[in-house]
Structure formats: structure tokens, C-alpha cells
Design a protein around this motif. Structure first.
Motif, PDB file in Angstrom:
ATOM      1  N   HIS A  60      -9.660  -0.877   6.283  1.00 37.75           N
ATOM      2  CA  HIS A  60     -10.763   0.249   6.790  1.00 37.75           C
ATOM      3  C   HIS A  60     -12.100  -0.362   7.037  1.00 37.75           C
ATOM      4  CE1 HIS A  60      -7.804   3.697   6.487  1.00 37.75           C
ATOM      5  NE2 HIS A  60      -7.414   3.107   5.317  1.00 37.75           N
ATOM      6  N   HIS A  70       0.842  -1.315  -0.084  1.00 37.32           N
ATOM      7  CA  HIS A  70       0.138   0.053   0.029  1.00 37.32           C
ATOM      8  C   HIS A  70       0.746   1.202  -0.102  1.00 37.32           C
ATOM      9  CE1 HIS A  70      -4.299   1.565   0.693  1.00 37.32           C
ATOM     10  NE2 HIS A  70      -3.300   2.855   1.078  1.00 37.32           N
ATOM     11  N   GLU A 129      -8.491   2.617  -3.129  1.00 33.09           N
ATOM     12  CA  GLU A 129      -8.910   2.649  -1.778  1.00 33.09           C
ATOM     13  C   GLU A 129      -9.778   3.561  -1.539  1.00 33.09           C
ATOM     14  OE1 GLU A 129      -5.967   4.445   1.063  1.00 33.09           O
ATOM     15  OE2 GLU A 129      -6.889   3.094   2.489  1.00 33.09           O
ATOM     16  N   TRP A 161     -12.887   3.388   2.603  1.00 32.33           N
ATOM     17  CA  TRP A 161     -11.673   4.316   3.492  1.00 32.33           C
ATOM     18  C   TRP A 161     -12.428   4.950   4.867  1.00 32.33           C
ATOM     19  CZ3 TRP A 161     -10.758  10.043   3.518  1.00 32.33           C
ATOM     20  CH2 TRP A 161      -9.775  10.105   4.476  1.00 32.33           C
ATOM     21  N   HIS A 202      -3.196  -3.029   4.373  1.00 27.00           N
ATOM     22  CA  HIS A 202      -2.367  -2.159   5.139  1.00 27.00           C
ATOM     23  C   HIS A 202      -3.112  -2.224   6.656  1.00 27.00           C
ATOM     24  CE1 HIS A 202      -5.013   0.604   3.311  1.00 27.00           C
ATOM     25  NE2 HIS A 202      -4.683   1.728   4.301  1.00 27.00           N
ATOM     26  N   ARG A 221      -9.943  -0.252  12.859  1.00 25.57           N
ATOM     27  CA  ARG A 221      -9.011  -0.013  11.856  1.00 25.57           C
ATOM     28  C   ARG A 221      -7.960  -1.251  11.901  1.00 25.57           C
ATOM     29  NH1 ARG A 221      -6.495  -0.367   8.298  1.00 25.57           N
ATOM     30  NH2 ARG A 221      -5.313   1.003   7.277  1.00 25.57           N
TER      31      ARG A 221
HETATM   32 ZN   LIG Z   1      -5.439   3.477   4.287  1.00 25.54          ZN
END
Ligand SMILES: [Zn+2]
Length: 269
Positions: free
Chosen positions: A211, A15, A148, A174, A232, A246
């Protein structure tokens, strides 16, 4: 022996917001982090965005052979300041801004022999092969397009268009998008989100659950039977976040593993 083995490893950085940084701050990632920092000395950019940590020189020195390069635009309601230009009011604007980022990557490929967009297995093999026997100047850094936040996809049946343009991974969230809730901005996977996942599966596009809230994560895995990754994400048990969802719970990590998924961890931030 161990050193020889490590020396042969290629890193996949799952990412990097290369185009967003390039178009927002003028960062030239075809140079080096050192050169970007020198160019930004005395400007507001390091305070707004942090110091540059990456560039072509670092990718080559660090054997970063493949990068999931993002198409990332944020909604106006999450605009961070006057400098934050790549924000959208609606899907049409998001579509245009994401295309500008995609075109930035195509220019990197056109103008610099190091970069090659990866769209299929042959492209991937060409990139990884360039690290084996070739002299260092022949080494290639492959870019795979990862969207994203799916707002640039104006309607679910437009997934095919983005696939033709090279997008191989999509993270529906996101912050909240029209398809899915997101970090600090909750919401359900919408009907459009379910349709989006169907079109992604039909095209063979990988689902990135980064996310997503816990609820979105469960809904997405239920509606999507293709390859799933978290590009990520860190461990919730070890993270101290204002938005705990998250990071991935142990249960989510087990579910990703059960689907042969992979996780791109964030070792320093
Ligand atoms: Zn991100």
C-alpha cells in the motif's frame, strides 16, 4: 518424486483479514468456507464483501500452515457503508478496535486447538513440526499478527506495547495514516513515520511495504534497515489498476530481493 515434494510444502498465506471479517460479518473461520457461505445465504454479506473463500477446513486441506493475520481498521473517511463498523475517528478508537481484533485471534487460539499464535521461533517450529509426522488432527495453523495501517499505534514509542502483544509485522500504510501515505490517498512518510520505523527496527518487527506509494517505498527503505516484505502485492507490469502504485514495479521487486525480502502474490481476486 515431484508429487512427494509438493505434498511436503507448507503454504504461508501472507495476508488474511480474518478478525476484520469475523467481527464485521460474523464469519466463523473455525468452520469452513462452505459453512460460512451456507450461513450467509440470503444475507447482504456476499454482495458487500464477496463470497467466503477460506476457513479452517480449507487451510488444513490446502496445507496453509502459517497465516499472517491482520489487525486492520479503516479511517471513518473511507467507511464503505452502514455495515462497515470497524472504522475509527482517531487514534484512541483505532487502538481499541485493533485490540478487539487481536483478542479475537486469542479467542480462536483458546477455543480451538487447531490455532496457535506464533510469537517466536519455537512457536513456528511447533506449528511446522505438527505437519510432519502427526496425524491430520494434530496439525496446527499458526497465526502471526500483522498490523495493516499503523493508526492503532497512538505514538511511535507504543510499538513496544504491540510487540509485547504479539505483533510481528507492521505495514504503516493502507490508505493514508498518521505515519505514511497510502493507496489512493497520498502523503509523505511523516516524522512520526520515521520514528515508527526506528521503534520497529529496535523491536525486530518486519516492515510490510504493501500500500505504500513509490515515494513512501523509497523513504521507508532508506529509514529502515530490518527485514522488509510486501505481504500482498502483484506485479505492476501485469496489473491493470486505477492506482498503479498499489502493485510493485520491477525496480521495487529488485530492491526487495536485494534486501532478502519476500512478496505475497495475490493469484486470484
Ligand atoms: Zn491491503
Amino acid at each position: 518424486m515431484l508429487v512427494a515434494t509438493i505434498a511436503a510444502v507448507l503454504i504461508v498465506d501472507a495476508h488474511e483479514d480474518i478478525a476484520w471479517n469475523a467481527l464485521t460479518f460474523g464469519r466463523d473461520y473455525t468452520t469452513s468456507a462452505r459453512q460460512i457461505r451456507a450461513a450467509e445465504a440470503g444475507t447482504e454479506t456476499p454482495a458487500q464483501n464477496g463470497m467466503a473463500c477460506l476457513g479452517r477446513a480449507e487451510w488444513l486441506a490446502g496445507r496453509v500452515g502459517v497465516i499472517l493475520a491482520t489487525l486492520f481498521v479503516s479511517p471513518q473517511r473511507h467507511r464503505l457503508g452502514a455495515w462497515d463498523q470497524l472504522c475509527h475517528h482517531d487514534a484512541t478508537e483505532a487502538y481499541r478496535l485493533a485490540h478487539a481484533q487481536l483478542n479475537h485471534y486469542l479467542r480462536m487460539e483458546d477455543e480451538h486447538p487447531t490455532f496457535r499464535v506464533i510469537r517466536n521461533r519455537a512457536d513456528l517450529d511447533a506449528v511446522t513440526g505438527s505437519w510432519e509426522a502427526q496425524p491430520p488432527a494434530q496439525r496446527r495453523v499458526g497465526l502471526v499478527f500483522l498490523m495493516e495501517g499503523a493508526d492503532p499505534i497512538r505514538a511511535p514509542d507504543e510499538v513496544q506495547h504491540w510487540h509485547e502483544r504479539g505483533v510481528r509485522l507492521i505495514g504503516p500504510a493502507w490508505r493514508r495514516t498518521r505515519y505514511c501515505g497510502g493507496t489512493g490517498d497520498p502523503g509523505a512518510l511523516t516524522c512520526a513515520g520515521e520514528a515508527l520505523l526506528e521503534h520497529m527496527a529496535a523491536c525486530g518487527i518486519i516492515l510490510d511495504v504493501s500500500h505504500m506509494s513509490d515515494r513512501n517505498f523509497e523513504q521507508a527503505l532508506e529509514h529502515y534497515d530490518g527485514i522488509v516484505i510486501a505481504s500482498h502485492a502483484n506485479l505492476r507490469c501485469a496489473a491493470d489498476l486505477n492506482t498503479p502504485e498499489r502493485a510493485l514495479s520491477d525496480d521495487q521487486i529488485r530492491k526487495l530481493a536485494a534486501r532478502d525480502g519476500v512478496i505475497g502474490v495475490i493469484p486470484y481476486n
